[in-house]
Design a protein around this motif. Structure first.
Motif, PDB file in Angstrom:
ATOM      1  N   ALA A 186      75.394  83.604  35.249  1.00  0.00           N
ATOM      2  CA  ALA A 186      75.566  82.786  34.044  1.00  0.00           C
ATOM      3  C   ALA A 186      74.377  82.913  33.105  1.00  0.00           C
ATOM      4  CB  ALA A 186      75.783  81.324  34.433  1.00  0.00           C
ATOM      5  N   SER A 187      73.177  82.979  33.646  1.00  0.00           N
ATOM      6  CA  SER A 187      71.994  83.122  32.811  1.00  0.00           C
ATOM      7  C   SER A 187      72.075  84.385  31.966  1.00  0.00           C
ATOM      8  CB  SER A 187      70.734  83.151  33.682  1.00  0.00           C
ATOM      9  OG  SER A 187      69.583  83.410  32.910  1.00  0.00           O
ATOM     10  N   SER A 188      72.507  85.494  32.577  1.00  0.00           N
ATOM     11  CA  SER A 188      72.574  86.766  31.867  1.00  0.00           C
ATOM     12  C   SER A 188      73.684  86.776  30.819  1.00  0.00           C
ATOM     13  CB  SER A 188      72.798  87.907  32.865  1.00  0.00           C
ATOM     14  OG  SER A 188      71.685  88.049  33.725  1.00  0.00           O
ATOM     15  N   ILE A 189      74.880  86.338  31.197  1.00  0.00           N
ATOM     16  CA  ILE A 189      76.013  86.393  30.271  1.00  0.00           C
ATOM     17  C   ILE A 189      75.833  85.406  29.123  1.00  0.00           C
ATOM     18  CG2 ILE A 189      78.501  86.191  30.041  1.00  0.00           C
ATOM     19  CD1 ILE A 189      77.491  88.629  31.668  1.00  0.00           C
ATOM     20  N   VAL A 406      80.719  74.945  42.373  1.00  0.00           N
ATOM     21  CA  VAL A 406      80.373  74.673  40.980  1.00  0.00           C
ATOM     22  C   VAL A 406      80.275  75.987  40.219  1.00  0.00           C
ATOM     23  CG1 VAL A 406      78.704  73.637  39.405  1.00  0.00           C
ATOM     24  CG2 VAL A 406      79.046  72.649  41.656  1.00  0.00           C
ATOM     25  N   ALA A 407      80.873  76.031  39.043  1.00  0.00           N
ATOM     26  CA  ALA A 407      80.749  77.175  38.147  1.00  0.00           C
ATOM     27  C   ALA A 407      79.995  76.717  36.907  1.00  0.00           C
ATOM     28  CB  ALA A 407      82.124  77.722  37.756  1.00  0.00           C
ATOM     29  N   GLY A 408      78.921  77.409  36.568  1.00  0.00           N
ATOM     30  CA  GLY A 408      78.149  77.043  35.391  1.00  0.00           C
ATOM     31  C   GLY A 408      77.027  76.092  35.708  1.00  0.00           C
ATOM     32  N   SER A 409      76.290  75.739  34.669  1.00  0.00           N
ATOM     33  CA  SER A 409      75.135  74.857  34.825  1.00  0.00           C
ATOM     34  C   SER A 409      74.781  74.279  33.463  1.00  0.00           C
ATOM     35  CB  SER A 409      73.942  75.632  35.384  1.00  0.00           C
ATOM     36  OG  SER A 409      72.736  74.898  35.242  1.00  0.00           O
ATOM     37  N   PRO A 410      74.300  73.034  33.422  1.00  0.00           N
ATOM     38  CA  PRO A 410      73.849  72.464  32.148  1.00  0.00           C
ATOM     39  C   PRO A 410      72.705  73.258  31.524  1.00  0.00           C
ATOM     40  CG  PRO A 410      74.125  70.747  33.805  1.00  0.00           C
ATOM     41  CD  PRO A 410      74.247  72.055  34.519  1.00  0.00           C
ATOM     42  N   LYS A 411      72.008  74.069  32.321  1.00  0.00           N
ATOM     43  CA  LYS A 411      70.884  74.849  31.797  1.00  0.00           C
ATOM     44  C   LYS A 411      71.355  76.019  30.946  1.00  0.00           C
ATOM     45  CE  LYS A 411      67.774  73.700  35.620  1.00  0.00           C
ATOM     46  NZ  LYS A 411      66.946  74.238  36.724  1.00  0.00           N
ATOM     47  N   PHE A 412      72.617  76.412  31.090  1.00  0.00           N
ATOM     48  CA  PHE A 412      73.143  77.558  30.353  1.00  0.00           C
ATOM     49  C   PHE A 412      74.255  77.065  29.439  1.00  0.00           C
ATOM     50  CE2 PHE A 412      71.955  79.193  34.683  1.00  0.00           C
ATOM     51  CZ  PHE A 412      70.701  79.629  34.296  1.00  0.00           C
ATOM     52  N   LYS A 426      85.128  73.099  21.972  1.00  0.00           N
ATOM     53  CA  LYS A 426      85.447  72.992  23.389  1.00  0.00           C
ATOM     54  C   LYS A 426      85.081  74.275  24.116  1.00  0.00           C
ATOM     55  CE  LYS A 426      86.836  70.327  26.650  1.00  0.00           C
ATOM     56  NZ  LYS A 426      88.222  70.119  27.048  1.00  0.00           N
ATOM     57  N   PHE A 427      84.570  74.104  25.304  1.00  0.00           N
ATOM     58  CA  PHE A 427      84.231  75.215  26.190  1.00  0.00           C
ATOM     59  C   PHE A 427      85.048  75.066  27.464  1.00  0.00           C
ATOM     60  CE2 PHE A 427      81.224  76.552  29.710  1.00  0.00           C
ATOM     61  CZ  PHE A 427      81.508  77.904  29.602  1.00  0.00           C
ATOM     62  N   GLU A 428      85.718  76.143  27.868  1.00  0.00           N
ATOM     63  CA  GLU A 428      86.529  76.113  29.082  1.00  0.00           C
ATOM     64  C   GLU A 428      86.192  77.319  29.959  1.00  0.00           C
ATOM     65  OE1 GLU A 428      88.475  73.822  30.143  1.00  0.00           O
ATOM     66  OE2 GLU A 428      89.117  72.651  28.398  1.00  0.00           O
ATOM     67  N   VAL A 429      86.042  77.076  31.253  1.00  0.00           N
ATOM     68  CA  VAL A 429      85.883  78.155  32.227  1.00  0.00           C
ATOM     69  C   VAL A 429      87.237  78.323  32.913  1.00  0.00           C
ATOM     70  CG1 VAL A 429      84.601  79.012  34.225  1.00  0.00           C
ATOM     71  CG2 VAL A 429      83.458  77.536  32.551  1.00  0.00           C
ATOM     72  N   VAL A 430      88.002  79.300  32.476  1.00  0.00           N
ATOM     73  CA  VAL A 430      89.366  79.477  32.961  1.00  0.00           C
ATOM     74  C   VAL A 430      89.387  79.978  34.400  1.00  0.00           C
ATOM     75  CG1 VAL A 430      91.550  80.677  32.538  1.00  0.00           C
ATOM     76  CG2 VAL A 430      90.184  79.856  30.622  1.00  0.00           C
ATOM     77  N   SER A 431      88.377  80.703  34.805  1.00  0.00           N
ATOM     78  CA  SER A 431      88.375  81.307  36.139  1.00  0.00           C
ATOM     79  C   SER A 431      88.268  80.297  37.269  1.00  0.00           C
ATOM     80  CB  SER A 431      87.252  82.347  36.261  1.00  0.00           C
ATOM     81  OG  SER A 431      86.053  81.891  35.690  1.00  0.00           O
ATOM     82  N   ILE A 432      87.982  79.026  36.977  1.00  0.00           N
ATOM     83  CA  ILE A 432      87.988  78.032  38.054  1.00  0.00           C
ATOM     84  C   ILE A 432      89.393  77.798  38.580  1.00  0.00           C
ATOM     85  CG2 ILE A 432      85.914  76.866  37.183  1.00  0.00           C
ATOM     86  CD1 ILE A 432      87.782  74.590  36.223  1.00  0.00           C
ATOM     87  N   ASP A 433      90.405  78.230  37.836  1.00  0.00           N
ATOM     88  CA  ASP A 433      91.784  78.041  38.282  1.00  0.00           C
ATOM     89  C   ASP A 433      92.017  78.667  39.649  1.00  0.00           C
ATOM     90  OD1 ASP A 433      91.845  77.181  35.697  1.00  0.00           O
ATOM     91  OD2 ASP A 433      93.633  78.286  35.118  1.00  0.00           O
TER      92      ASP A 433
END
Length: 474
Positions: A186-189, A406-412, A426-433
């Protein structure tokens, strides 16, 4: 709680194209070996993210102004992020060869230009917090191009990054991007997306990357993980998957989930109220009370407690696992630069039982367990990589139905990324599906709050929502 009725999701594809780094930058072949942290993600599903921007835009403005700027800025950004334009080179029949990331001039990123054909109200539906049909989001997620096999050389060539930009006429824009997890965490992307948005905002000026010390760092020799870890991981993959002709690296398939996607907010006051509750009940035995610990412990226990109301039959002695990744750059000894591009995450994992977590003191127990992993292992340079060579075997032994991550972080945080259309709505992480994880990021609406994304079956979502709300009212 039933999801609102969603309209169909047809889109018009205007263009499928390839965007390459500038050809005048003298770029040559760039090869990067996979380090241990990359190997962990070789068999993982791609990560899919969507950013929705409320920006009234005509078709003409979209095609003649927005799209050209996106293409130009993407090309200029890829000049500094060549691996994303390249491929993962994966040996299929020779265990003596190791995978690598390789960019050669002419490599490029797949970009889809599209327009939504449905009513403007659909944009508001997608960007809401209430439970929505998860399958309605897939039209806006870009597909990674299919891998191809070079039989003569015995390698599989696997694309790593794809983009889609979709116009919702006269109301907004959706920017979607998909990446193979092995190319970067996540940091890189997020670092790439922020660089891209800044270049778009500055009309192609890339000098700020150097001025702000944001140029990505690629030196794999900076990593301290033993080479034996890399060898052990790859040999395990080769023996257990490749020789059995099992393709372990698949593109995400947009299969209907029949699930709901919803967003839950914990405000700063909510988190402090939960923290106060823990300090009152267990003032001495629980010492790590970060917002991350409080939030993940609360969501984990709410999910466990919702099983009965959702009609799940789970024995009280059934193990429940919580797994999370943590950025290890500054935690390694010596530390790795914050701009290191690739994967550099360690894992925390803790375990309890269904009966304990659904009990009256389940939340307190979860806080203690997660806090102990963070304080004793994650934040301890001597412990963070202990047993790292066993991570894969540990994960493969988990019951995925009773494991939560957990996917993601408040730091990113991606809520600050502007391309000239204002900040995201809005931000959505679809891959959590497909992973059963929660997404986690800073709240756009409440300073100091956190935004939690979940994708669950209808009954499970209803049960979770009731328990989540009730727990905050106590």
């Amino acid at each position: 709680m039933a999801a609102a009725t969603a309209p169909p999701k047809p889109i018009t594809i205007y263009e499928r194209c390839r965007i390459a780094p500038p050809t005048d930058n003298g770029a040559t072949v760039q090869s990067l070996p996979l380090v241990f942290f990359d190997m962990v993600w070789l068999h993982f599903s791609p990560i899919q993210r969507l950013l929705f921007y409320q920006f009234p835009c005509s078709q003409k403005h979209f095609l003649e102004t927005i799209v050209p700027n996106i293409k130009k800025s993407l090309s200029l950004t890829l000049k500094h992020f060549l691996p994303l334009a390249g491929n993962l080179i994966y040996p299929l029949n020779n265990s003596a060869l190791m995978p690598e990331f390789r960019y050669i001039p002419g490599d490029s990123v797949s970009v889809t230009i599209a327009e939504s054909n449905v009513a403007s109200e659909y944009f508001n539906y997608l960007t809401g917090n209430e439970p929505r049909d998860a399958d309605q989001f897939y039209a806006f997620v870009p597909d990674l191009p299919q891998p191809r096999t070079e039989h003569e050389s015995g390698i599989k060539i696997i694309p790593l990054f794809a983009v889609q930009i979709t116009n919702f006429p006269d109301i907004g824009i959706c920017l979607g991007f998909t990446n193979h997890h092995a190319i970067g965490d996540a940091s890189s992307i997020v670092g790439f997306v922020k660089a891209w948005s800044s270049i778009a905002m500055q009309d192609g000026n890339v000098e700020f990357l150097a001025d702000n010390h944001s140029v990505p760092f690629y030196d794999r020799f900076a990593m301290t993980c033993p080479i034996v870890f890399v060898i052990i991981y790859f040999l395990n993959l080769y023996i257990n998957y490749i020789k059995k002709n099992v393709v372990i690296i698949n593109c995400f398939t947009k299969t209907l989930t029949n699930k709901l996607r919803a967003t839950y907010i914990l405000t700063k006051n909510n988190i402090q109220k939960l923290r106060n509750f823990v300090q009152t009940k267990k003032p001495a035995s629980i010492t790590h009370l970060s917002s991350f610990t409080i939030t993940t412990a609360y969501v984990w226990t709410c999910l466990v407690k919702s099983a009965t109301d959702a009609g799940e039959e789970v024995d009280d002695d059934e193990p429940e696992h919580f797994v999370f990744a943590v950025d290890a750059r500054r935690r390694l000894d010596p530390p790795v630069p914050a701009t290191y591009f690739g994967n550099c995450v360690a894992f925390g994992i803790t375990e309890s039982t269904h009966g304990q977590l659904k009990g009256d003191d389940g939340f307190l127990l979860a806080v203690r367990l997660i806090g102990e992993v963070i304080s004793k292992k994650v934040n301890n340079k001597d412990e963070i990589l202990r047993d790292a060579e066993k991570w894969m075997s540990k994960f493969s032994s988990l019951n995925t139905k009773r494991a939560f991550g957990v996917a993601g972080s408040p730091k990113f945080d991606l809520y600050g990324t502007e391309f000239g259309w204002g900040k995201p709505d809005k931000f959505e992480v679809v891959s959590i599906d497909g992973t059963g994880s929660m997404s986690l990021c800073n709240s756009r609406e409440f300073e100091g709050g956190l935004e939690i994304g979940l994708c669950l079956p209808n009954k499970k979502m209803e049960a979770f929502a009731a328990i989540f709300s009730a727990g905050l009212e106590k």
